[in-house]
Design a protein around this motif. Structure first.
Motif, PDB file in Angstrom:
ATOM      1  N   ARG A   8      17.578  60.867 -21.731  1.00 49.05           N
ATOM      2  CA  ARG A   8      17.232  60.126 -20.526  1.00 49.05           C
ATOM      3  C   ARG A   8      16.911  58.678 -20.844  1.00 49.05           C
ATOM      4  NH1 ARG A   8      14.794  64.998 -19.504  1.00 49.05           N
ATOM      5  NH2 ARG A   8      12.783  64.294 -20.249  1.00 49.05           N
ATOM      6  N   LEU A  11      19.975  56.100 -21.009  1.00 46.44           N
ATOM      7  CA  LEU A  11      20.834  55.827 -19.861  1.00 46.44           C
ATOM      8  C   LEU A  11      21.013  54.337 -19.646  1.00 46.44           C
ATOM      9  CD1 LEU A  11      19.620  58.338 -17.142  1.00 46.44           C
ATOM     10  CD2 LEU A  11      21.836  58.295 -18.235  1.00 46.44           C
ATOM     11  N   ILE A  67      22.256  64.600 -17.412  1.00 45.81           N
ATOM     12  CA  ILE A  67      21.617  63.383 -16.963  1.00 45.81           C
ATOM     13  C   ILE A  67      21.574  63.355 -15.441  1.00 45.81           C
ATOM     14  CG2 ILE A  67      22.151  61.973 -18.977  1.00 45.81           C
ATOM     15  CD1 ILE A  67      24.620  60.961 -17.557  1.00 45.81           C
TER      16      ILE A  67
END
Length: 214
Positions: A8, A11, A67
């Motif tokens: 995460r 990203l 994600i």
């Protein structure tokens, strides 16, 4: 090429399409997504892709290499939904996804654009090779949407759930990175100006431009 493993924290800030941008979900977004979930449950809105509830998905957190993105309009930067990968497996290069668009923001082309952005991101930037989804056979809108995006039907799976005396079945659909990249840039037509709400006639097949990303 082996797909990238994604956390995460790794990203990119956003992925931009013609109508929407995909971005990380912030703390302020969660109350909005919870409201979307309540609206979808109240209106019994059909789910697209692998099935996705905004708040349930974000509350549980990402699993493995999956994600999550918030879906925000390019014009006005308004949060209209969210999208997440499901079962992303770098070893096989395959992934699925689920998407939810708030009922009051549907039929504006945001879902089609967001899916196209996600496919471009996963194929072009993450190195995945195939996307697979399962859609209930009675969900004509979702079947039409995926057909317009270039997904091909790969099989049907009979479900054990019986609804109104009928046995439901799942349609398995897939698209490869090569098939996605081979679509003509102008084959899917003009979606209108960025961020503009465009409401098609019922049953009309949506079509979007390839590359980037209803």
């Amino acid at each position: 090429m082996r797909p990238d493993t994604v956390s995460r924290s790794a990203l990119e800030p956003e992925q931009v399409g013609r109508k929407v941008r995909l971005r990380e979900v912030g703390l302020r977004d969660r109350r909005v997504l919870m409201g979307f979930d309540r609206d979808m449950a109240r209106e019994a809105t059909p789910l697209i892709g692998g099935g996705h509830r905004h708040w349930a998905s974000h509350r549980s957190g990402s699993a493995g290499d999956d994600i999550h993105f918030g879906i925000e309009t390019v014009r006005g930067r308004m949060l209209v939904g969210s999208i997440c990968t499901i079962g992303a497996d770098p070893a096989t290069g395959k992934f699925g996804y689920g998407i939810g668009i708030a009922p009051r923001h549907q039929r504006c082309g945001y879902a089609t654009d967001a899916i196209t952005v996600l496919l471009a991101h996963m194929f072009g930037q993450r190195g995945f090779r195939k996307c697979e989804v399962s859609v209930y056979g009675g969900n004509v809108a979702s079947l039409s949407l995926h057909g317009g995006l270039g997904f091909r039907e790969e099989g049907r799976l009979r479900d054990t759930e019986v609804v109104r005396g009928e046995i439901k079945y799942l349609v398995r659909m897939g698209i490869t990175a090569e098939e996605f990249a081979a679509r003509p840039l102008d084959a899917l037509g003009d979606l209108g100006r960025r961020g503009q709400h465009r409401r098609p006639r019922r049953g009309k097949h949506w079509r979007t431009p390839a590359a980037v990303s209803g």
